[in-house]
Design a protein around this motif. Sequence first.
Motif, mmCIF file in Angstrom:
data_model
loop_
_atom_site.group_PDB
_atom_site.id
_atom_site.type_symbol
_atom_site.label_atom_id
_atom_site.label_comp_id
_atom_site.label_asym_id
_atom_site.label_seq_id
_atom_site.Cartn_x
_atom_site.Cartn_y
_atom_site.Cartn_z
ATOM 1 N N GLY A 33 -29.920 22.069 -32.561
ATOM 2 C CA GLY A 33 -28.536 21.741 -32.202
ATOM 3 C C GLY A 33 -28.463 20.686 -31.113
ATOM 4 N N MET A 34 -29.324 20.799 -30.120
ATOM 5 C CA MET A 34 -29.340 19.809 -29.038
ATOM 6 C C MET A 34 -29.729 18.439 -29.585
ATOM 7 S SD MET A 34 -28.420 21.052 -26.124
ATOM 8 C CE MET A 34 -29.142 20.017 -24.880
ATOM 9 N N LYS A 35 -30.761 18.396 -30.416
ATOM 10 C CA LYS A 35 -31.222 17.120 -30.974
ATOM 11 C C LYS A 35 -30.155 16.516 -31.896
ATOM 12 C CE LYS A 35 -34.690 14.253 -31.704
ATOM 13 N NZ LYS A 35 -35.068 13.317 -30.699
ATOM 14 N N TYR A 36 -29.568 17.335 -32.757
ATOM 15 C CA TYR A 36 -28.562 16.862 -33.703
ATOM 16 C C TYR A 36 -27.324 16.313 -32.983
ATOM 17 C CZ TYR A 36 -25.092 16.832 -37.415
ATOM 18 O OH TYR A 36 -24.107 16.458 -38.289
ATOM 19 N N THR A 37 -26.870 17.006 -31.940
ATOM 20 C CA THR A 37 -25.655 16.585 -31.246
ATOM 21 C C THR A 37 -25.898 15.438 -30.272
ATOM 22 O OG1 THR A 37 -25.907 18.313 -29.552
ATOM 23 C CG2 THR A 37 -24.545 18.850 -31.489
ATOM 24 N N ASP A 38 -27.132 14.994 -30.135
ATOM 25 C CA ASP A 38 -27.435 13.827 -29.303
ATOM 26 C C ASP A 38 -27.284 12.518 -30.078
ATOM 27 O OD1 ASP A 38 -28.053 15.230 -27.020
ATOM 28 O OD2 ASP A 38 -30.215 14.989 -27.173
ATOM 29 N N GLN A 39 -27.297 12.574 -31.387
ATOM 30 C CA GLN A 39 -27.410 11.388 -32.230
ATOM 31 C C GLN A 39 -26.072 10.723 -32.530
ATOM 32 O OE1 GLN A 39 -30.546 10.367 -32.808
ATOM 33 N NE2 GLN A 39 -31.136 12.173 -31.642
ATOM 34 N N ARG A 40 -26.126 9.417 -32.804
ATOM 35 C CA ARG A 40 -24.936 8.620 -33.110
ATOM 36 C C ARG A 40 -24.112 9.180 -34.277
ATOM 37 N NH1 ARG A 40 -26.824 3.439 -33.303
ATOM 38 N NH2 ARG A 40 -27.617 3.828 -35.374
ATOM 39 N N PRO A 41 -24.704 9.600 -35.405
ATOM 40 C CA PRO A 41 -23.862 10.118 -36.495
ATOM 41 C C PRO A 41 -22.987 11.296 -36.062
ATOM 42 C CG PRO A 41 -26.049 9.673 -37.315
ATOM 43 C CD PRO A 41 -26.100 9.514 -35.815
ATOM 44 N N PHE A 42 -23.513 12.159 -35.213
ATOM 45 C CA PHE A 42 -22.690 13.273 -34.727
ATOM 46 C C PHE A 42 -21.627 12.764 -33.756
ATOM 47 C CE2 PHE A 42 -21.598 16.441 -31.570
ATOM 48 C CZ PHE A 42 -21.158 17.480 -32.375
ATOM 49 N N CYS A 43 -22.038 11.939 -32.823
ATOM 50 C CA CYS A 43 -21.107 11.462 -31.794
ATOM 51 C C CYS A 43 -19.952 10.657 -32.389
ATOM 52 C CB CYS A 43 -21.847 10.620 -30.761
ATOM 53 S SG CYS A 43 -23.050 11.563 -29.796
ATOM 54 N N THR A 44 -20.233 9.923 -33.454
ATOM 55 C CA THR A 44 -19.185 9.094 -34.051
ATOM 56 C C THR A 44 -18.494 9.774 -35.223
ATOM 57 O OG1 THR A 44 -20.780 7.963 -35.460
ATOM 58 C CG2 THR A 44 -20.277 6.940 -33.329
ATOM 59 N N SER A 45 -18.702 11.068 -35.392
ATOM 60 C CA SER A 45 -18.024 11.788 -36.469
ATOM 61 C C SER A 45 -16.530 11.933 -36.170
ATOM 62 C CB SER A 45 -18.671 13.151 -36.716
ATOM 63 O OG SER A 45 -18.554 13.980 -35.582
ATOM 64 N N CYS A 46 -16.131 11.704 -34.936
ATOM 65 C CA CYS A 46 -14.712 11.698 -34.566
ATOM 66 C C CYS A 46 -14.212 10.250 -34.598
ATOM 67 C CB CYS A 46 -14.515 12.277 -33.174
ATOM 68 S SG CYS A 46 -14.998 14.002 -33.054
ATOM 69 N N HIS A 47 -13.047 10.035 -35.189
ATOM 70 C CA HIS A 47 -12.524 8.678 -35.372
ATOM 71 C C HIS A 47 -12.388 7.911 -34.067
ATOM 72 C CE1 HIS A 47 -8.429 9.275 -33.802
ATOM 73 N NE2 HIS A 47 -8.600 10.511 -34.195
ATOM 74 N N ILE A 48 -12.133 8.595 -32.996
ATOM 75 C CA ILE A 48 -11.895 7.934 -31.711
ATOM 76 C C ILE A 48 -13.164 7.257 -31.185
ATOM 77 C CG2 ILE A 48 -12.395 9.789 -30.078
ATOM 78 C CD1 ILE A 48 -9.567 9.204 -28.900
ATOM 79 N N MET A 49 -14.321 7.669 -31.714
ATOM 80 C CA MET A 49 -15.596 7.112 -31.263
ATOM 81 C C MET A 49 -16.115 5.993 -32.166
ATOM 82 S SD MET A 49 -16.450 8.394 -28.490
ATOM 83 C CE MET A 49 -16.976 9.716 -27.469
ATOM 84 N N ASP A 50 -15.359 5.614 -33.193
ATOM 85 C CA ASP A 50 -15.814 4.571 -34.112
ATOM 86 C C ASP A 50 -16.219 3.268 -33.414
ATOM 87 O OD1 ASP A 50 -15.735 6.048 -36.418
ATOM 88 O OD2 ASP A 50 -13.725 5.389 -36.989
ATOM 89 N N PRO A 51 -15.383 2.702 -32.534
ATOM 90 C CA PRO A 51 -15.784 1.440 -31.890
ATOM 91 C C PRO A 51 -17.067 1.578 -31.075
ATOM 92 C CG PRO A 51 -13.459 1.888 -31.481
ATOM 93 C CD PRO A 51 -14.041 3.103 -32.124
ATOM 94 N N VAL A 52 -17.251 2.736 -30.471
ATOM 95 C CA VAL A 52 -18.444 2.968 -29.660
ATOM 96 C C VAL A 52 -19.679 3.027 -30.549
ATOM 97 C CG1 VAL A 52 -19.494 4.536 -27.989
ATOM 98 C CG2 VAL A 52 -17.038 4.208 -27.983
ATOM 99 N N GLY A 53 -19.545 3.664 -31.708
ATOM 100 C CA GLY A 53 -20.665 3.742 -32.643
ATOM 101 C C GLY A 53 -21.049 2.386 -33.186
ATOM 102 N N VAL A 54 -20.051 1.563 -33.474
ATOM 103 C CA VAL A 54 -20.309 0.220 -33.984
ATOM 104 C C VAL A 54 -21.065 -0.600 -32.948
ATOM 105 C CG1 VAL A 54 -19.197 -1.954 -34.644
ATOM 106 C CG2 VAL A 54 -18.390 0.201 -35.607
ATOM 107 N N THR A 55 -20.612 -0.564 -31.721
ATOM 108 C CA THR A 55 -21.273 -1.369 -30.689
ATOM 109 C C THR A 55 -22.658 -0.826 -30.366
ATOM 110 O OG1 THR A 55 -20.154 -0.120 -28.938
ATOM 111 C CG2 THR A 55 -19.113 -2.163 -29.681
ATOM 112 N N HIS A 56 -22.852 0.480 -30.489
ATOM 113 C CA HIS A 56 -24.184 1.049 -30.257
ATOM 114 C C HIS A 56 -25.163 0.544 -31.314
ATOM 115 C CE1 HIS A 56 -27.283 4.325 -30.452
ATOM 116 N NE2 HIS A 56 -27.331 3.990 -29.181
#
Length: 159
Positions: A33-56
């Motif tokens: 769970g810790m490893k999975y929730t550290d990754q970009r796909p999890f972090c950007t699963s919320c629409h509000i994080m889309d721009p952050v995921g793109v720039t990452h």
Amino acid sequence: MSEEKSRNGPARLKLVLGGATLGVVALATLAFGMKYTDQRPFCTSCHIMDPVGVTHKLSGHANISCNDCHAPHNLLAKLPFKAIAGARDVYMNTLGHPGDLILAGMETKEVVNANCKACHTMTNVEVASMEAKKYCTDCHRNVQHMRMKPISTREVADE
């Protein structure tokens, strides 16, 4: 009495082995769970994080996880930090305004700055002005998810 002890022995062994197995499963689940929730796909699963995921994806840090920068590296500090930050992000996504960006709070800024310095130790040794500004991103503005570029220019190839 010795007959009773011999009957309780296997029961105790089963209890100990069951508890140990349960502990191992719980630790493995926590680690996954810790490893999975550290990754970009999890972090950007919320629409509000889309721009952050793109720039990452476009950044020089694309090969590291979000929480390599955004969470303490010490596991005992990381657990409560991720819980609080995650709850804040969920709140912003569900009750915040859809156009709001989730901005880092002061505690997160401190953690990110400490992680910058920890990962770039050799660079820091050679830079005389490390303490000229409070945060590394005060000078390295585009490292913050390219915040100085308009969102419309933050596109990723193959999207």
